[in-house]
Design a protein around this motif. Sequence first.
Motif, PDB file in Angstrom:
ATOM      1  N   ASP B 139      -2.717  -2.165  -2.862  1.00 42.56           N
ATOM      2  CA  ASP B 139      -0.792  -1.972  -2.271  1.00 42.56           C
ATOM      3  C   ASP B 139      -0.537  -0.388  -2.612  1.00 42.56           C
ATOM      4  O   ASP B 139       1.109  -0.719  -2.305  1.00 42.56           O
ATOM      5  N   THR B 220      -4.301  -2.145   0.768  1.00 41.70           N
ATOM      6  CA  THR B 220      -3.439  -2.797   1.057  1.00 41.70           C
ATOM      7  C   THR B 220      -2.813  -3.911   1.412  1.00 41.70           C
ATOM      8  O   THR B 220      -4.075  -4.368   2.082  1.00 41.70           O
ATOM      9  N   SER B 221      -2.011  -4.892   0.965  1.00 36.52           N
ATOM     10  CA  SER B 221      -1.449  -5.782   1.647  1.00 36.52           C
ATOM     11  C   SER B 221      -0.187  -6.261   2.558  1.00 36.52           C
ATOM     12  O   SER B 221       0.429  -5.781   3.341  1.00 36.52           O
ATOM     13  N   SER B 222       1.064  -5.242   1.698  1.00 39.14           N
ATOM     14  CA  SER B 222       2.556  -5.097   1.970  1.00 39.14           C
ATOM     15  C   SER B 222       3.183  -3.636   1.783  1.00 39.14           C
ATOM     16  O   SER B 222       3.398  -2.977   3.052  1.00 39.14           O
ATOM     17  N   GLN B 223       3.570  -3.739   0.259  1.00 38.13           N
ATOM     18  CA  GLN B 223       4.355  -1.702   0.405  1.00 38.13           C
ATOM     19  C   GLN B 223       3.824  -0.927   0.583  1.00 38.13           C
ATOM     20  O   GLN B 223       3.948  -0.366   1.407  1.00 38.13           O
TER      21      GLN B 223
END
Lengths: 437, 277
Positions: B139, B220-223
């Motif tokens: 991420d 990745t997920s959010s940042q």
Amino acid sequence: MKLRKSAILIAALSVTAAVQAATTVTIGTVNNGDMVIMQKLSKQFEEQNPDIKLDWVVLEENVLRQRLTTDIATKSGQFDIATVGTYEVPIWAKQGWLMPLENLPADYAVDDILKSVRDGLSYEGKLYAAPFYAESSMLFYRKDLFEKAGITMPEQSTWDNVKQWAEKLTDKKAEVYGICLRGKPGWGENFAFLSTMINTYGGQWFDMNWQPTIDTPEWKAAIGDYVELLNKYGPPGAAANGFNENLTLFANGKCAMWIDATVAAGLLYNPKQSKVSDKVGFAQAPIAKTPKGAHWLWAWTLAIPQSSDAKDAAKKFVLWATSKPYIQLVGEKEGWASVPPGTRTSTYENPKYLEAAPFAKPVLAAINSADPTDQTLNPRPYVGIQYVGIPEFQAIGTQVGQTIAAVLTGKTPLDQGLKAAQAATARTMAQAGYGKK
Amino acid sequence: MSAHGSTPQKTPRWIPILAWVIAILVFFPIFWMALTSFKTETEAISTPPSLFFTPTMENYNDVFDRSNYARFVWNSIAVSFGSTLLALAFAIPAAYAMAFFPTKRTPSTLLWMLSTKMMPPVGVLIPMYLLFKTLGLLDTVTGLLIIYTLINLPIVVWMLYTYFKDVPGEILEAGRVDGATPMQELFLLLLPLAVPGIASTGLLSVILSWNEAFWSLNLTSSQGAPLTAFIASFSSPQGLFWAKLSAASLMAIAPILVVGWMSQRQLVSGLTFGAVK
């Protein structure tokens, strides 16, 4: 002036400090109407809990499943809350991947959660996930077309009824098809539906020795009727249709009947999303040889992975988002027809909900009678209605789903397809070590 | 190139018509997506499709409300342009060496580089995931930057190699005779001559990184998530989100479409006037 400046400075500093101290809870979830509402309303939770910041990762169902499995199995701790289904919860709980939800506060009223749903989310007597919404399957039909054809929908229809009605109601010139069913291959696609059809025809996936029972007369009867129904009275290209495609067809007035997830009731009843909102009727899924297993049970739930480093904050949010006050909040802010269905008894006792959602009673009846432990005519070694609660089932269900899709399009004859599916499943199960003494 | 050594005097009339038909066919899905993004969800699914409707901005508002678009765009720009610059920095010296000072192993080295692209990425997902986890790169933009650089490096080297091969060796030799160092030769002679080639290679690398979805969705997920993750969040297994998905998709391709359009003119003029043939 100076005083004011320093006051602002102190305030700014304390805000920074608060932001720095906040625990970030990362939630992996799917994109559907109920989740969108939850994301919107969760701003209230953040206001009530300034020390918790929510970070949303919204993904397509299959991608999410793969992401979560990789993350949790490698103990990477990217997710503090995982949106998982009834299929995964017991399997993951057995692996020790999920944190049990224990010592729940009295005002959470865990007994208010519908029993069949609670049972589906428990492993060895412990609850491992909190249901956000639950669904079963039901029969949707067009009241106007039924009336025109002089058919009355009984409390409980049979597959023989459905066959006759489908023939009568099909009007291909007007692009109205007697029946719409799932055809898109996949364990959660065509086989979510087909497993229930096979159950009620008296079939099942495995016998007590874990031997597949696919090339049996029960499977042949069920799949034979399914193929005949869709080929004669279904929409063109049915083998590519999943939930969304059939929803689109029904909402556009192209289907006289459709058997699928109860969650479609709210969508079809909503005039903003459906052209037949005033004409849609709701009934129990049809049965054949046995009423057992004729409709499925599925719940999207919030669970906390053991690898999370913010378990307390995560639990706080899980309890908030699955609580009675949350349902109340959705009812007040979004309208009572939009509250997450199928989770709590109190929802179905709420007069406001019953008034706003005429489909509430049949949905509740379907969910209540969907006990995942006893859903086939003959005894079986597994739990689950539309799936088999073993890790290997995703691969098996999808492979057999592809074979049946080929039967549906006419590429493979029925007998040959069932034989091939039987052989492939037996091979996978033998490799996985089932059936060995 | 022509076998007869001359171009036909008159283009047959059907060629421009065919070109138009193909162009419209290629552009139609994008046009339809743009149209759908201004419809309501019911209009978006209605059959026959509605061509005349009152446009609504509702979908765009919803999409903006639900996600941090600016962060996704910034991440996409950072990883695609960053990885392209990095890849060029590694590939230019490599391609220069291979094009002008080939050894007997050069052809097999080139093939070996390309062979890394032949393995399906999912085969190395778990090892990569564990590696990223251990290095703390999950991420993060840095993590994607590294992986995109590595993914595109073989293609960039190959393309630059073929462009450099077209540059006559005599020009470089003349420079060498005049006492240019290898660095001067590379930066003052070769690069100015190969600008169009480098530009088109760079653009391709940017587009490939911009659209890459497998690694960005998995690592990745959010940042650190780029626009591909942003689009993915609007696809739905249950419920209709076609109009919103169209709006999100248009928002995701808009920046790269603009960049493509802008650089297209420069590229074409560069190729026409500057290329060494």
